[in-house]
Design a protein around this motif. Structure first.
Motif, PDB file in Angstrom:
ATOM      1  N   TYR A   1      37.647  53.872  62.652  1.00  0.00           N
ATOM      2  CA  TYR A   1      38.298  52.878  61.797  1.00  0.00           C
ATOM      3  C   TYR A   1      39.024  51.824  62.647  1.00  0.00           C
ATOM      4  CZ  TYR A   1      41.795  50.715  58.852  1.00  0.00           C
ATOM      5  OH  TYR A   1      42.594  49.798  58.232  1.00  0.00           O
ATOM      6  N   CYS A   2      39.789  52.276  63.625  1.00  0.00           N
ATOM      7  CA  CYS A   2      40.585  51.358  64.457  1.00  0.00           C
ATOM      8  C   CYS A   2      39.691  50.464  65.317  1.00  0.00           C
ATOM      9  CB  CYS A   2      41.559  52.142  65.326  1.00  0.00           C
ATOM     10  SG  CYS A   2      42.827  53.008  64.345  1.00  0.00           S
ATOM     11  N   VAL A   3      38.660  51.042  65.901  1.00  0.00           N
ATOM     12  CA  VAL A   3      37.736  50.246  66.713  1.00  0.00           C
ATOM     13  C   VAL A   3      37.044  49.205  65.836  1.00  0.00           C
ATOM     14  CG1 VAL A   3      35.599  50.324  68.067  1.00  0.00           C
ATOM     15  CG2 VAL A   3      37.386  52.013  68.469  1.00  0.00           C
ATOM     16  N   THR A   4      36.640  49.612  64.637  1.00  0.00           N
ATOM     17  CA  THR A   4      35.990  48.677  63.712  1.00  0.00           C
ATOM     18  C   THR A   4      36.939  47.555  63.331  1.00  0.00           C
ATOM     19  OG1 THR A   4      34.566  50.429  62.854  1.00  0.00           O
ATOM     20  CG2 THR A   4      34.807  48.460  61.490  1.00  0.00           C
ATOM     21  N   ARG A   5      38.185  47.894  63.060  1.00  0.00           N
ATOM     22  CA  ARG A   5      39.192  46.873  62.716  1.00  0.00           C
ATOM     23  C   ARG A   5      39.395  45.899  63.874  1.00  0.00           C
ATOM     24  NH1 ARG A   5      45.221  48.634  61.539  1.00  0.00           N
ATOM     25  NH2 ARG A   5      45.174  48.612  63.796  1.00  0.00           N
ATOM     26  N   ASN A   6      39.493  46.414  65.086  1.00  0.00           N
ATOM     27  CA  ASN A   6      39.657  45.539  66.254  1.00  0.00           C
ATOM     28  C   ASN A   6      38.416  44.673  66.465  1.00  0.00           C
ATOM     29  OD1 ASN A   6      42.240  46.448  66.783  1.00  0.00           O
ATOM     30  ND2 ASN A   6      41.542  48.018  68.201  1.00  0.00           N
ATOM     31  N   TYR A   7      37.252  45.251  66.233  1.00  0.00           N
ATOM     32  CA  TYR A   7      36.009  44.481  66.344  1.00  0.00           C
ATOM     33  C   TYR A   7      35.997  43.346  65.323  1.00  0.00           C
ATOM     34  CZ  TYR A   7      31.204  43.102  65.610  1.00  0.00           C
ATOM     35  OH  TYR A   7      30.071  42.358  65.432  1.00  0.00           O
TER      36      TYR A   7
ATOM     37  N   GLU B   1      44.927  50.050  52.334  1.00  0.00           N
ATOM     38  CA  GLU B   1      44.414  51.229  51.648  1.00  0.00           C
ATOM     39  C   GLU B   1      44.372  52.456  52.548  1.00  0.00           C
ATOM     40  OE1 GLU B   1      40.738  50.492  49.554  1.00  0.00           O
ATOM     41  OE2 GLU B   1      41.290  48.390  49.377  1.00  0.00           O
ATOM     42  N   LEU B   2      44.306  52.265  53.847  1.00  0.00           N
ATOM     43  CA  LEU B   2      44.200  53.384  54.770  1.00  0.00           C
ATOM     44  C   LEU B   2      45.389  53.347  55.717  1.00  0.00           C
ATOM     45  CD1 LEU B   2      42.358  55.715  55.551  1.00  0.00           C
ATOM     46  CD2 LEU B   2      41.182  54.186  57.102  1.00  0.00           C
ATOM     47  N   ASP B   3      46.144  54.408  55.730  1.00  0.00           N
ATOM     48  CA  ASP B   3      47.337  54.477  56.565  1.00  0.00           C
ATOM     49  C   ASP B   3      46.978  55.167  57.877  1.00  0.00           C
ATOM     50  OD1 ASP B   3      49.969  54.260  57.370  1.00  0.00           O
ATOM     51  OD2 ASP B   3      50.561  56.132  56.391  1.00  0.00           O
ATOM     52  N   VAL B   4      46.538  54.354  58.842  1.00  0.00           N
ATOM     53  CA  VAL B   4      46.130  54.882  60.135  1.00  0.00           C
ATOM     54  C   VAL B   4      46.982  54.228  61.216  1.00  0.00           C
ATOM     55  CG1 VAL B   4      44.252  55.013  61.803  1.00  0.00           C
ATOM     56  CG2 VAL B   4      43.768  55.272  59.375  1.00  0.00           C
ATOM     57  N   ASP B   5      47.531  55.040  62.087  1.00  0.00           N
ATOM     58  CA  ASP B   5      48.262  54.535  63.237  1.00  0.00           C
ATOM     59  C   ASP B   5      47.256  54.358  64.372  1.00  0.00           C
ATOM     60  OD1 ASP B   5      49.928  53.926  65.346  1.00  0.00           O
ATOM     61  OD2 ASP B   5      50.921  55.892  65.385  1.00  0.00           O
ATOM     62  N   CYS B   6      46.818  53.137  64.573  1.00  0.00           N
ATOM     63  CA  CYS B   6      45.780  52.886  65.579  1.00  0.00           C
ATOM     64  C   CYS B   6      46.294  53.030  67.012  1.00  0.00           C
ATOM     65  CB  CYS B   6      45.152  51.506  65.346  1.00  0.00           C
ATOM     66  SG  CYS B   6      44.072  51.497  63.891  1.00  0.00           S
ATOM     67  N   GLU B   7      47.598  53.171  67.171  1.00  0.00           N
ATOM     68  CA  GLU B   7      48.137  53.460  68.501  1.00  0.00           C
ATOM     69  C   GLU B   7      47.908  54.930  68.856  1.00  0.00           C
ATOM     70  OE1 GLU B   7      49.459  51.226  70.657  1.00  0.00           O
ATOM     71  OE2 GLU B   7      48.910  49.709  69.173  1.00  0.00           O
ATOM     72  N   SER B   8      47.814  55.777  67.825  1.00  0.00           N
ATOM     73  CA  SER B   8      47.616  57.218  68.036  1.00  0.00           C
ATOM     74  C   SER B   8      46.700  57.789  66.955  1.00  0.00           C
ATOM     75  CB  SER B   8      48.964  57.947  67.995  1.00  0.00           C
ATOM     76  OG  SER B   8      49.848  57.426  68.940  1.00  0.00           O
ATOM     77  N   PRO B   9      45.426  57.387  66.977  1.00  0.00           N
ATOM     78  CA  PRO B   9      44.519  57.950  65.963  1.00  0.00           C
ATOM     79  C   PRO B   9      44.394  59.458  66.148  1.00  0.00           C
ATOM     80  CG  PRO B   9      43.308  56.634  67.573  1.00  0.00           C
ATOM     81  CD  PRO B   9      44.756  56.493  67.893  1.00  0.00           C
ATOM     82  N   LEU B  10      44.260  60.166  65.024  1.00  0.00           N
ATOM     83  CA  LEU B  10      44.282  61.620  65.050  1.00  0.00           C
ATOM     84  C   LEU B  10      42.915  62.276  65.158  1.00  0.00           C
ATOM     85  CD1 LEU B  10      46.998  62.172  62.299  1.00  0.00           C
ATOM     86  CD2 LEU B  10      47.285  62.178  64.802  1.00  0.00           C
ATOM     87  N   ASN B  11      41.868  61.539  64.774  1.00  0.00           N
ATOM     88  CA  ASN B  11      40.543  62.150  64.796  1.00  0.00           C
ATOM     89  C   ASN B  11      39.483  61.059  65.010  1.00  0.00           C
ATOM     90  OD1 ASN B  11      39.966  60.964  62.207  1.00  0.00           O
ATOM     91  ND2 ASN B  11      41.168  62.619  61.285  1.00  0.00           N
ATOM     92  N   GLN B  12      38.243  61.486  65.097  1.00  0.00           N
ATOM     93  CA  GLN B  12      37.152  60.550  65.388  1.00  0.00           C
ATOM     94  C   GLN B  12      36.998  59.489  64.288  1.00  0.00           C
ATOM     95  OE1 GLN B  12      35.588  60.740  68.421  1.00  0.00           O
ATOM     96  NE2 GLN B  12      34.822  58.726  67.868  1.00  0.00           N
ATOM     97  N   SER B  13      37.216  59.877  63.046  1.00  0.00           N
ATOM     98  CA  SER B  13      37.107  58.916  61.935  1.00  0.00           C
ATOM     99  C   SER B  13      38.173  57.829  62.045  1.00  0.00           C
ATOM    100  CB  SER B  13      37.224  59.622  60.586  1.00  0.00           C
ATOM    101  OG  SER B  13      36.127  60.467  60.394  1.00  0.00           O
TER     102      SER B  13
END
Length: 140
Positions: free
Chosen positions: A53-59, A37-49
């Motif tokens: 999101y990426c840290v939460t996913r890794n957690y 549902e969320l298209d985020v590149d966790c290798e290069s996140p663009l903002n704090q949100s």
């Protein structure tokens, strides 16, 4: 035990956290969205949100790995070993929760940053616990 109100243990020795990660994410004020549902590149996140999101996913992934290792160790332990493992895990969970809340609280004026700091702490401590479990399994 003081922290028994937080955790429930079933007869198989598996931990069921009454406050699931969904609840944690809800409490932190972020919505839980699946990777589809969320298209985020966790290798290069663009903002704090996106970082949050990426840290939460890794957690979430590390938490799942830790639970699987816990189950593996528990299955190889005798009754007393299981009891010590369970008590140690409850203590770890309590320490992680309180320590990371404290770390995040240092930036409470900046809500998303505080949430990210708390999740990074949870990830760091969970990763450390995974390493301990892996070392124990290797030396067993």
């Amino acid at each position: 035990m003081f922290f028994n109100h937080i955790y429930m243990w079933n007869s198989f020795g598996r931990m069921n956290n009454m406050f699931s990660l969904f609840s944690l994410v809800f409490v932190l004020g972020i919505s839980k969205v699946s990777a589809n549902e969320l298209d985020v590149d966790c290798e290069s996140p663009l903002n704090q949100s996106e970082i949050l999101y990426c840290v939460t996913r890794n957690y979430e992934r590390s938490e799942e790995m830790m639970v699987n290792l816990y189950k593996s160790i528990s299955s190889k332990s005798d009754k007393l070993g299981k009891q010590y493992l369970m008590e140690g895990q409850v203590a770890f969970e309590s320490f992680r929760k309180l320590s990371c809340q404290w770390e995040g609280d240092q930036k409470r004026e900046q809500k998303t940053l505080a949430q990210t700091i708390e999740m990074e702490c949870r990830l760091r401590l969970t990763t450390s616990r995974i390493e301990e479990f892996q070392k124990w399994l290797k030396n067993r």
